[in-house]
Design an enzyme around this catalytic site. Structure first.
Site, mmCIF file in Angstrom:
data_model
loop_
_atom_site.group_PDB
_atom_site.id
_atom_site.type_symbol
_atom_site.label_atom_id
_atom_site.label_comp_id
_atom_site.label_asym_id
_atom_site.label_seq_id
_atom_site.Cartn_x
_atom_site.Cartn_y
_atom_site.Cartn_z
ATOM 1 C CG ASN A 30 -3.435 4.108 1.425
ATOM 2 O OD1 ASN A 30 -4.534 4.131 1.968
ATOM 3 N ND2 ASN A 30 -2.695 3.023 1.371
ATOM 4 C CD GLU A 74 -4.996 2.640 -5.289
ATOM 5 O OE1 GLU A 74 -5.300 3.844 -5.280
ATOM 6 O OE2 GLU A 74 -4.184 2.150 -4.473
ATOM 7 C CB SER A 91 -0.913 0.011 1.219
ATOM 8 O OG SER A 91 -0.154 -0.132 2.395
ATOM 9 C CG HIS A 127 -3.126 -1.061 -2.884
ATOM 10 N ND1 HIS A 127 -3.531 0.190 -2.516
ATOM 11 C CD2 HIS A 127 -3.039 -1.766 -1.734
ATOM 12 C CE1 HIS A 127 -3.684 0.240 -1.208
ATOM 13 N NE2 HIS A 127 -3.388 -0.939 -0.710
HETATM 14 N N1 CAA Z 1 -16.809 -12.174 3.254
HETATM 15 C C1 CAA Z 1 -18.124 -12.296 3.038
HETATM 16 N N2 CAA Z 1 -19.039 -11.494 3.605
HETATM 17 C C2 CAA Z 1 -18.582 -10.536 4.445
HETATM 18 C C3 CAA Z 1 -17.214 -10.347 4.724
HETATM 19 C C4 CAA Z 1 -16.305 -11.222 4.082
HETATM 20 N N3 CAA Z 1 -14.978 -11.137 4.254
HETATM 21 N N4 CAA Z 1 -17.073 -9.318 5.588
HETATM 22 C C5 CAA Z 1 -18.314 -8.859 5.845
HETATM 23 N N5 CAA Z 1 -19.221 -9.589 5.163
HETATM 24 C C6 CAA Z 1 -20.672 -9.433 5.146
HETATM 25 C C7 CAA Z 1 -21.233 -9.357 6.548
HETATM 26 O O1 CAA Z 1 -21.458 -10.639 7.078
HETATM 27 C C8 CAA Z 1 -22.548 -8.627 6.315
HETATM 28 O O2 CAA Z 1 -23.504 -9.553 5.877
HETATM 29 P P1 CAA Z 1 -25.050 -9.360 6.293
HETATM 30 O O3 CAA Z 1 -25.501 -8.121 5.591
HETATM 31 O O4 CAA Z 1 -25.706 -10.599 5.787
HETATM 32 O O5 CAA Z 1 -25.054 -9.244 7.784
HETATM 33 C C9 CAA Z 1 -22.221 -7.696 5.144
HETATM 34 O O6 CAA Z 1 -20.992 -8.180 4.554
HETATM 35 C C10 CAA Z 1 -22.016 -6.285 5.606
HETATM 36 O O7 CAA Z 1 -21.093 -6.275 6.696
HETATM 37 P P2 CAA Z 1 -21.386 -5.565 8.079
HETATM 38 O O8 CAA Z 1 -22.832 -5.611 8.415
HETATM 39 O O9 CAA Z 1 -20.411 -6.096 9.062
HETATM 40 O O10 CAA Z 1 -20.965 -4.076 7.921
HETATM 41 P P3 CAA Z 1 -21.092 -3.011 6.756
HETATM 42 O O11 CAA Z 1 -22.444 -2.972 6.141
HETATM 43 O O12 CAA Z 1 -20.545 -1.771 7.359
HETATM 44 O O13 CAA Z 1 -20.103 -3.492 5.620
HETATM 45 C C11 CAA Z 1 -17.838 -3.052 4.957
HETATM 46 C C12 CAA Z 1 -18.791 -3.809 5.898
HETATM 47 C C13 CAA Z 1 -18.032 -3.538 3.523
HETATM 48 C C14 CAA Z 1 -16.442 -3.398 5.439
HETATM 49 C C15 CAA Z 1 -18.154 -1.514 4.995
HETATM 50 O O14 CAA Z 1 -18.238 -1.086 6.311
HETATM 51 C C16 CAA Z 1 -17.111 -0.702 4.293
HETATM 52 O O15 CAA Z 1 -17.112 -0.592 3.079
HETATM 53 N N6 CAA Z 1 -16.199 -0.092 5.098
HETATM 54 C C17 CAA Z 1 -15.085 0.675 4.573
HETATM 55 C C18 CAA Z 1 -13.948 -0.263 4.273
HETATM 56 C C19 CAA Z 1 -12.800 0.442 3.655
HETATM 57 O O16 CAA Z 1 -12.768 1.642 3.483
HETATM 58 N N7 CAA Z 1 -11.809 -0.365 3.310
HETATM 59 C C20 CAA Z 1 -10.595 0.143 2.734
HETATM 60 C C21 CAA Z 1 -9.590 0.307 3.828
HETATM 61 S S1 CAA Z 1 -8.101 0.977 3.201
HETATM 62 C C22 CAA Z 1 -7.270 -0.373 2.656
HETATM 63 O O17 CAA Z 1 -7.660 -1.490 2.731
HETATM 64 C C23 CAA Z 1 -5.998 -0.118 1.958
HETATM 65 C C24 CAA Z 1 -4.834 0.326 2.660
HETATM 66 O O18 CAA Z 1 -3.828 0.373 2.010
HETATM 67 C C25 CAA Z 1 -4.790 0.735 4.060
#
Ligand code: CAA
Length: 292
Positions: free
Chosen positions: A189, A151, A118, A139
């Site tokens: 990022n 990415e 990242s 990424h």
């Molecule tokens: N596999 C399958 N299903 C999954 C899962 C996985 N790994 N993780 C979560 N789910 C499912 C959950 O079980 C849930 O199912 P139900 O609706 O049946 O309950 C559904 O997905 C939604 O999950 P949650 O209810 O827990 O929560 P949510 O609606 O908030 O969704 C999320 C979760 C998709 C993570 C959302 O919160 C989101 O998009 N968050 C932002 C994440 C983000 O910004 N990520 C990037 C981070 S930066 C990075 O990664 C890069 C870096 O370099 C740092």
């Protein structure tokens, strides 16, 4: 340039997610780890995730059929016939370079080498191999099975046909690829890290509580998570590491770690994975915001 077999280095959160997505897309996948126990842990997570998708009817095949395309190994030789190698090991330049250098003589010459880094320079990593024109960044975002973006990172040494093949591969994985170049932080990022760091500074300056800042950004901007929930989700140690690389590159305050982030990392409070960060996850269903 046809990609059939995918090699993934590392079966942690990102590596297992990438392997799952590749197997779901129909690729044959070999995942390399240092010890069997890490493969077992990663594959258990994949099985859980595939079961959730199957329950929702969002995968075309059975979890078993997808799982059958995933092979774990602790031997580098098993990756010799891969068409693309995607590295997702620890964010450490020396470890990554060592890994690439050891695989370069083993993996077939036409194979593409990719890194999921990242923040580390892809250009620095490619110096470890004798095929710099076949080296790119790919990424992915956490959680990989759910986040649609990848990415695709070009360096000054990457051949255009390799870059195009990697872009098409990103689409075949079911992701939306975006083109970017090897500038620290790439697109996401570059914009996300200063935003999250600014949320910490706003808190330090008394603009609002952790919960209120999170709710403000969630409900006022429609973000799926507020900045502190996201920080805990990404991992405070990971974020702290990224701030060092980005500040070192740009020498701008917006990329520098606020003191509170450093204190939390020093205390071992890395976020969700350690049970405590900006929130306390003793009761995971009801995280309690900290007061610092
Ligand atoms: N596999 C399958 N299903 C999954 C899962 C996985 N790994 N993780 C979560 N789910 C499912 C959950 O079980 C849930 O199912 P139900 O609706 O049946 O309950 C559904 O997905 C939604 O999950 P949650 O209810 O827990 O929560 P949510 O609606 O908030 O969704 C999320 C979760 C998709 C993570 C959302 O919160 C989101 O998009 N968050 C932002 C994440 C983000 O910004 N990520 C990037 C981070 S930066 C990075 O990664 C890069 C870096 O370099 C740092």
């Amino acid at each position: 340039m046809e990609i059939n077999k995918v090699g993934v280095l590392g079966c942690g959160l990102m590596g297992s997610g990438i392997a799952q997505v590749a197997a779901t897309a129909g690729f044959d996948v070999s995942v390399l780890e240092v010890e069997q126990k890490f493969l077992d842990k990663g594959f258990a997570g994949i099985e859980k995730s595939l079961a959730k998708f199957a329950e929702k009817g969002s995968i075309k095949e059975t979890p078993q059929a997808i799982r059958a395309r995933l092979h774990g190994t602790t031997s580098r030789q098993d990756l010799a016939d891969c068409d693309i190698i995607i590295e997702a090991i620890i964010e450490n330049v020396d470890e990554k370079k060592k890994m690439y250098a050891s695989l370069d003589p083993i993996v077939k010459k036409e194979a593409i080498f990719a890194s999921n880094t990242s923040s580390i320079s892809v250009t620095e990593l490619l110096t470890a191999v004798k095929r710099p024109e076949r080296f790119i960044g790919l990424h992915f975002f956490n959680p990989v099975p759910l986040m649609k973006l990848v990415e695709v990172v070009k360096t000054i040494a990457t051949a255009s046909e390799v870059y195009d093949a990697a872009y098409e591969f990103g689409k075949k994985l079911g992701k939306v690829p975006v083109r970017t170049s090897d500038k620290t932080g790439f697109i996401v990022n570059r914009l996300l890290v200063p935003y999250m760091l600014d949320a910490i500074r706003a808190y330090e300056e008394g603009v609002g509580s952790i919960e209120d800042i999170d709710n403000a950004m969630k409900l006022g901007c429609g973000y799926p998570m507020g900045p502190f929930t996201l920080l805990d989700f990404v991992g405070l140690d990971t974020t702290y590491y990224i701030t060092h690389v980005m500040y070192d590159e740009f020498k701008e305050r917006r990329f520098a770690s606020p003191p509170l982030l450093k204190r939390l990392v020093m205390a071992g409070w890395y976020g969700r994975k350690s049970g405590r960060g900006f929130y306390d996850y003793a009761d995971p269903a009801n995280p309690r915001a900290g007061k610092f």
